[in-house]
Design an enzyme around this catalytic site. Structure first.
Site, short mmCIF file in Angstrom:
data_model
loop_
_atom_site.label_atom_id
_atom_site.label_comp_id
_atom_site.label_asym_id
_atom_site.label_seq_id
_atom_site.Cartn_x
_atom_site.Cartn_y
_atom_site.Cartn_z
N ASP A 85 0.83 -1.21 0.00
CA ASP A 85 0.00 0.00 0.00
C ASP A 85 0.86 1.26 0.00
O ASP A 85 2.08 1.21 0.27
CB ASP A 85 -0.88 -0.06 1.26
CG ASP A 85 -2.19 0.71 1.11
OD1 ASP A 85 -2.31 1.50 0.17
OD2 ASP A 85 -3.07 0.51 1.97
N ASP A 117 -10.67 2.03 -3.34
CA ASP A 117 -11.25 1.77 -2.02
C ASP A 117 -12.77 1.82 -2.07
O ASP A 117 -13.43 1.51 -1.08
CB ASP A 117 -10.74 2.80 -1.01
CG ASP A 117 -9.39 2.42 -0.44
OD1 ASP A 117 -8.97 1.26 -0.65
OD2 ASP A 117 -8.76 3.26 0.22
C1 DGJ Z 1 -5.84 1.75 1.95
C2 DGJ Z 1 -6.17 0.55 1.12
O1 DGJ Z 1 -6.65 0.97 -0.12
C3 DGJ Z 1 -7.16 -0.32 1.85
O2 DGJ Z 1 -7.55 -1.38 1.05
C4 DGJ Z 1 -6.53 -0.79 3.13
O3 DGJ Z 1 -5.46 -1.65 2.85
C5 DGJ Z 1 -6.08 0.40 3.96
N1 DGJ Z 1 -5.26 1.31 3.20
C6 DGJ Z 1 -5.31 -0.06 5.17
O4 DGJ Z 1 -4.79 0.97 5.87
#
Ligand code: DGJ
Length: 732
Positions: free
Chosen positions: A477, A547
């Site tokens: 990430d 997301d």
């Molecule tokens: C952002 C990501 O896009 C999510 O899927 C998740 O992994 C969160 N970060 C975790 O902090």
């Protein structure tokens, strides 16, 4: 496929069955573009298309007064002679001048393709592609410039990049070094850009081109959700099914610029590369700088075929390693189920239910390390939190594997919370300007990946966690853009190199982890789809797309993503309802019908759904296991745009055209309208197919279309918001 050098006319013709790309050495020695488009036959001389008899008010060469670079279509225009348009590069020499003129010196043509040092790029075996490298020199600047062009045998694609070398003894400074330029002879084009923001990524937007500059860019340090580093330059009447277009895909994950500049003589200049704003690169004696690659594709048959070119090329010649061309495991990720509030027991409960449903891989998301119980602390401390993982990552992995699942976990290696042991020990390891305030994003700072020792340190920490455990997958990430970009490890005059060096650091950490753990499937992520680009695909063959897991919003996001990126690279999960981002409630069937067209997985606790839904989940997983090879690697067609109507549809077709899968979605019901038809694509017109128990020829399905009322009996009515169906079509 071939590359011809015509000595007399001093022209190169790169061609395969589908395209021709023709370059001439201009009288001044610079390279001119003659043609790029549909394949034309080889001739000794194409100079009849070069138009140099205009009325320039300034000529580059006193002997041929009518010859101005401004009237010339160029391959890689320099700054400061007679072209007043945007340059492709600028080099500041020791006397302060930025005027340069690189002229032809030599060239080489060879089978295959060379790698670009430290950067992602397409690759090709000797029988898959041919490369032309043209060496140009500027004697006064004491520099050489290598322009590289690769043409692929099977794809209507030319991959380009440039390489600068300082052959003198004094330092020079590149202040702009784009990867490619193409000058098209007219301006009757539109630019399609893929724009958005967090949770609404890669939405296609069309802009009419004309005189002046139309551009997209990123200055965020990541390629960004705001403008994806991919654009299409198309004729106004080109759509998914017909017409001419060029695609420009940047194989890079940092700041970029993509621009179309129309001048007043009707020329349209297309440029793409590292954003020159915030960029300088110092070249000392003997040093070279290689730009990232741009993959330029052409179609004369519409945007579906342009997308299919990128899908095939990236699956076969960009993605590497064990997961290349492999169907992807169906996973369950705990993020939306627990956020950081979990224990080993609660994780094992979710995993056990996932296993019962048929899931293959369990992914532990954020929150397993350091003091990470909320997003204020812990980033940088890549050591298991014993309260959550009493036997460490290795212990949890063992237990999950004992259930018959594979296991993977989440990292965010480029980041640090001020509240972390790493930051307390090394406050100088972040990107920050001494004495200035640092902006926080999600309460975190960005580590200075332009410094090797920082990358080393993070590598060693991660190595320990991964090496001790049985790890099949990693989600990498990256949750904030770069600000206050300044490196404590860099002299003042080289601070302009930090953005690019940062990305080189990211790529080097990826490379080292891949080398140490070649079987791990990496999924890139950046607050969802903030760094979804071709550069990342070289390291991580799939990317968390957004997301926003709401099925209806995902239709738009995945539809937009499909223009430039393979279906198998699009991370897509079924999540809980009401959806956490939109509050919308959709059926578990529709959520899966959307998520099938990607990597497919679940982002919820399957213990929390009803027994009836759980049975549906089991059948969904069976369906995906049976069809994922086709869905993820078949020929994908966008059929109806979610940006134009309240319904949308797409389909995939197998290479032999014997099987296809169609997804149709009603985003918003329209009362008192006729159900209408949906025309399919990509089938064999003469083959008889079976769909929902009835028989149709391919030509019927593609030209007349399927009657949507057929699906009423499946419980689908047009007057139902968020209804959907997915159907399999088989040749008889
Ligand atoms: C952002 C990501 O896009 C999510 O899927 C998740 O992994 C969160 N970060 C975790 O902090």
């Amino acid at each position: 496929m071939n590359i011809i050098w015509n000595k007399t006319s001093r022209q190169f013709h790169l061609y395969n069955d589908q395209i021709s790309y023709i370059i001439a050495v201009a009288p001044s020695g610079e390279l001119s573009n003659i043609y790029f488009g549909k394949r034309i036959r080889e001739r000794d001389d194409f100079s009849y298309v070069i138009f140099r008899n205009g009325m320039p008010n300034i000529a580059v060469d006193a002997d041929t007064e009518s010859y101005s670079m401004e009237l010339n279509r160029q391959e890689y225009p320099s700054f400061g002679t007679t072209d007043f348009g945007a340059s492709a590069f600028e080099v500041e020499q020791s006397n302060g001048s930025r005027v340069s003129s690189f002229v032809y010196k030599s060239h080489s043509i060879f089978p295959g393709k060379r790698a670009i040092t430290g950067l992602p790029a397409t690759y090709a075996a000797e029988d898959e592609a041919k490369t032309l490298e043209v060496e140009l020199v500027d004697e006064q600047a004491q520099m050489t410039l290598l322009l590289s062009y690769t043409i692929f045998e099977k794809y209507p694609v030319v991959a380009r990049h440039a390489e600068f070398k300082n052959t003198g003894s004094t330092k020079v400074k590149l202040t702009k070094a784009l990867s490619c330029c193409i000058d098209l002879p007219d301006q009757d084009y539109e630019m399609v850009q893929f724009a958005g923001a967090w949770a609404r990524e890669r939405i296609p937007e069309v802009r009419k081109l004309t005189g002046g500059t139309t551009s997209i860019e990123s200055k965020r340090g990541v390629s960004s959700a705001n403008f994806n580093p991919f654009m299409i330059i198309k004729r106004p009447n080109t759509d998914d099914f017909a017409g001419d277009a060029f695609g420009f895909s940047f194989v890079y994950s940092g700041n970029f610029l993509a621009a179309a500049e129309g001048n007043t003589y009707g020329r349209l200049r297309i440029l793409m590369g590292i954003n020159p704003e915030r960029f300088t690169w110092v070249l000392k004696e003997g040093e070279t700088f290689e730009t990232p690659e741009v993959v330029i594709a052409y179609t004369s048959t519409g945007l579906n075929s342009l997308s299919q070119t990128y899908h095939r090329l990236y699956n076969n010649n960009l993605v590497r390693g064990k997961w290349k061309n492999k169907p992807r495991p169906i996973l369950n990720n705990n993020w939306e189920a627990t956020f950081m509030d979990f224990t080993e027991d609660s994780i094992l409960k979710i995993a056990a239910k996932a296993k019962e449903a048929g899931v293959e891989l369990f992914v532990l998301d954020d929150g397993w390390f350091g003091e990470r119980n909320d997003d204020f602390a812990g980033l940088g401390d890549w050591v298991e939190n014993p309260a959550k993982l009493p036997q460490g990552m290795a212990g949890l992995a063992r237990k999950i594997e004992a259930m018959g699942l594979k296991f993977g976990f989440w990292i965010e290696p480029e980041m640090v919370n001020p509240n972390s042991n790493l930051f307390r020990r090394h406050p100088e390891w972040v990107l920050a300007v001494p004495g200035r305030k640092s902006s926080l994003g999600r309460h975190q700072l960005v580590l200075d990946f332009s410094r090797e020792e920082v990358v080393d340190y993070i590598y060693n920490m991660l190595y320990k966690v991964i090496n001790g455990a049985s790890i099949s997958y990693i989600k990498w990430d990256m949750n904030r853009p770069l600000t206050e970009v300044f490196s404590n490890g860099c002299p003042a005059q080289e601070q302009g190199m930090v953005y690019h060096k940062y990305i080189l650091g990211v790529y080097s950490l990826y490379s080292r982890l891949i080398e140490a753990f070649p079987d791990i499937l990496f999924e890139s992520c950046s607050s969802g789809g903030n760094r979804f680009d071709a550069g990342m695909l070289y390291y991580a063959p799939q990317a968390w797309c957004s997301d926003n897991t709401d099925a209806i919003d995902r239709l738009r996001i995945q539809y937009g993503s499909s223009y430039g990126y393979p279906i198998v690279s699009i991370g897509s999960h079924v999540s809980a309802v009401p959806n956490q981002q939109t509050g919308r409630t959709t059926s578990i069937a529709t959520r899966a019908n959307v998520a099938y067209f990607g990597t497919f997985g679940y982002e919820l606790d399957l213990n929390e759904i009803s027994d009836k839904e759980f049975d549906e989940v089991k059948s969904q997983i069976e369906f995906m296991k049976e069809h994922r090879e086709l869905i993820q690697y078949g020929d994908f067609y966008r059929l109806r745009s979610p940006f134009e109507t309240d319904q949308t549809a797409w389909m995939v077709v197998s290479e032999d055209r014997k099987r296809a899968i169609v997804g149709f979605y009603c985003m918003r019901s329209n009362v008192n309208t006729l159900p209408g038809f949906l025309k399919l694509a990509g089938l064999d017109p003469d083959t008889l197919y079976r769909m929902e128990g009835k028989e149709y020829y391919g030509d019927e399905l593609m030209n007349m279309g399927i009657t949507l009322s057929e699906f009423y009996k499946k419980g689908f009515t047009i007057s139902e918001d968020f209804a959907s169906f997915v159907t399999v079509i088989d040749a008889i």
